[in-house]
Design a protein around this motif. Structure first.
Motif, PDB file in Angstrom:
ATOM      1  N   GLY A 160       0.862  -1.177   0.000  1.00 43.77           N
ATOM      2  CA  GLY A 160       0.000   0.000   0.000  1.00 43.77           C
ATOM      3  C   GLY A 160       0.897   1.225   0.000  1.00 43.77           C
ATOM      4  N   PRO A 161       0.899   2.024  -1.086  1.00 42.32           N
ATOM      5  CA  PRO A 161       1.842   3.166  -1.121  1.00 42.32           C
ATOM      6  C   PRO A 161       1.446   4.266  -0.141  1.00 42.32           C
ATOM      7  CG  PRO A 161       0.439   3.157  -3.083  1.00 42.32           C
ATOM      8  CD  PRO A 161       0.149   1.892  -2.343  1.00 42.32           C
ATOM      9  N   TYR A 162       0.147   4.337   0.171  1.00 36.86           N
ATOM     10  CA  TYR A 162      -0.286   5.262   1.198  1.00 36.86           C
ATOM     11  C   TYR A 162       0.245   6.659   0.842  1.00 36.86           C
ATOM     12  CZ  TYR A 162      -1.701   5.815   6.141  1.00 36.86           C
ATOM     13  OH  TYR A 162      -2.337   6.158   7.311  1.00 36.86           O
ATOM     14  N   THR A 163      -0.045   7.068  -0.388  1.00 39.04           N
ATOM     15  CA  THR A 163       0.535   8.291  -0.970  1.00 39.04           C
ATOM     16  C   THR A 163       0.042   9.565  -0.284  1.00 39.04           C
ATOM     17  OG1 THR A 163       0.400   7.086  -3.073  1.00 39.04           O
ATOM     18  CG2 THR A 163       0.968   9.429  -3.177  1.00 39.04           C
ATOM     19  N   HIS A 164       0.955  10.411   0.131  1.00 36.23           N
ATOM     20  CA  HIS A 164       0.607  11.691   0.744  1.00 36.23           C
ATOM     21  C   HIS A 164       1.295  12.838   0.026  1.00 36.23           C
ATOM     22  CE1 HIS A 164      -0.762   9.161   4.106  1.00 36.23           C
ATOM     23  NE2 HIS A 164      -1.541  10.174   4.403  1.00 36.23           N
ATOM     24  N   LEU A 165       0.632  13.980   0.038  1.00 35.94           N
ATOM     25  CA  LEU A 165       1.183  15.215  -0.515  1.00 35.94           C
ATOM     26  C   LEU A 165       1.434  16.181   0.625  1.00 35.94           C
ATOM     27  CD1 LEU A 165       1.637  17.213  -2.975  1.00 35.94           C
ATOM     28  CD2 LEU A 165      -0.757  17.864  -2.629  1.00 35.94           C
ATOM     29  N   LEU A 166       2.618  16.748   0.668  1.00 36.55           N
ATOM     30  CA  LEU A 166       2.899  17.805   1.651  1.00 36.55           C
ATOM     31  C   LEU A 166       3.505  18.993   0.915  1.00 36.55           C
ATOM     32  CD1 LEU A 166       3.030  15.110   3.534  1.00 36.55           C
ATOM     33  CD2 LEU A 166       4.107  16.662   5.145  1.00 36.55           C
TER      34      LEU A 166
ATOM     35  N   LEU B 154       0.596  -2.460  -4.108  1.00 34.55           N
ATOM     36  CA  LEU B 154       1.019  -2.048  -5.448  1.00 34.55           C
ATOM     37  C   LEU B 154       2.496  -2.332  -5.686  1.00 34.55           C
ATOM     38  CD1 LEU B 154       0.334  -0.171  -8.030  1.00 34.55           C
ATOM     39  CD2 LEU B 154       1.328   1.666  -6.673  1.00 34.55           C
ATOM     40  N   GLN B 155       2.782  -2.816  -6.882  1.00 34.88           N
ATOM     41  CA  GLN B 155       4.162  -2.899  -7.348  1.00 34.88           C
ATOM     42  C   GLN B 155       4.286  -2.084  -8.620  1.00 34.88           C
ATOM     43  OE1 GLN B 155       5.563  -6.965  -7.773  1.00 34.88           O
ATOM     44  NE2 GLN B 155       4.463  -7.548  -5.930  1.00 34.88           N
ATOM     45  N   LEU B 156       5.418  -1.423  -8.754  1.00 45.21           N
ATOM     46  CA  LEU B 156       5.570  -0.464  -9.836  1.00 45.21           C
ATOM     47  C   LEU B 156       6.974  -0.579 -10.397  1.00 45.21           C
ATOM     48  CD1 LEU B 156       3.830   1.965 -10.878  1.00 45.21           C
ATOM     49  CD2 LEU B 156       5.099   3.381  -9.287  1.00 45.21           C
ATOM     50  N   ASN B 157       7.064  -0.580 -11.697  1.00 48.52           N
ATOM     51  CA  ASN B 157       8.359  -0.639 -12.362  1.00 48.52           C
ATOM     52  C   ASN B 157       8.357   0.480 -13.401  1.00 48.52           C
ATOM     53  OD1 ASN B 157      10.732  -1.312 -13.544  1.00 48.52           O
ATOM     54  ND2 ASN B 157      10.164  -3.433 -14.029  1.00 48.52           N
TER      55      ASN B 157
END
Lengths: 168, 168
Positions: A160-166, B154-157
């Motif tokens: 889970g990349p759990y993407t955040h923007l700061l 997720l996996q990313l290349n």
């Protein structure tokens, strides 16, 4: 709706990872590509804007390394310093892009020299803050970073990349 | 500095990839995890805010699928429709987070039901726009998407994620 924004000096995207691998030197006639790798930790994509000053960096570093976004084995969220986890910093000027019609423009980005200086300072101060935290150093965690101006060839494996923007 | 912001209904992060794999159903007692995969294309992380309306979606879809961020073999940048490339949409509510001290809060995010409805509409309209573009359909490109509310394993290349932020 989200709150209205303000002048932004730096934009950062954070992703959590189990593993990441980044090219730091492309292959050439005489040598193969060079890579760095991290294990469980955080990928920090960073972009500086025109007008950003060195004074912004301590605030960025403190915030990014202390915000509780990293998941422990028991599902609790702690800082990357306390996880403790690896850190991979990726210069990512594309984060400064703005659409104009179907094209992307980067007019707000810091110039190359200024951006390079801010990026170098950012790395130094991240390393200092992490290095001063025994939980992090004693675990043998590492900080790696990409080469400013290069193509950031990246592989990422997440739970889970759990993407955040700061923004700063 | 970057231009000051405004009310935001949706936030999207785009990354280009050579390959990506996303879990769409976690494993349980009776079955293994289910995954979707894309080849060369674009990962679209999307988050909706409170107050976002369905009317925002056509604008988002048009912008995201037509902006020239995908690199051809000759180094030219074209839209994902014209690449043509695969698309992987990842619901990513964490993009709505704001720091409060060392914690992250998500008070501006759309509620679960509203977010799910907007996400479903977004997928439908992406599929329609891509499906209406012969260059894309004839190449056998695919759109896949994650399951709203799940952990997005997720996996990313990449050959450079070329990360962009778009707000609507």
């Amino acid at each position: 709706m989200a709150e209205a924004g303000r002048e932004v000096a730096a934009r950062v995207v954070l992703q959590q990872c189990l593993y990441a691998k980044l090219q730091v030197k492309p292959p050439d006639r005489d040598s193969e590509a060079e890579w760095v790798e991290i294990k469980r930790g955080m990928v920090v994509y960073v972009c500086f804007f025109k007008g950003a000053e060195n004074a912004i960096i301590p605030k960025m570093v403190t915030s990014l390394l202390n915000v509780k976004l990293s998941e422990t084995d028991t599902g609790k969220y702690v800082s990357i310093k306390d996880l403790p986890g690896d850190v991979l910093v990726v210069p990512q000027a594309t984060l400064g892009g703005k659409t104009k019609g179907r094209c992307m423009q980067y007019h707000s980005n810091a110039g190359k020299e200024q951006g390079m200086e801010l990026y170098a300072q950012f790395i130094v101060q991240c390393q200092q803050e992490l290095g001063a935290h025994p939980t992090w150093t004693e675990a043998g965690a590492v900080l790696h970073h990409g080469t400013y101006g290069n193509r950031q060839v990246l592989q990422l494996n997440t739970n889970g990349p759990y993407t955040h923007l700061l923004e700063f």
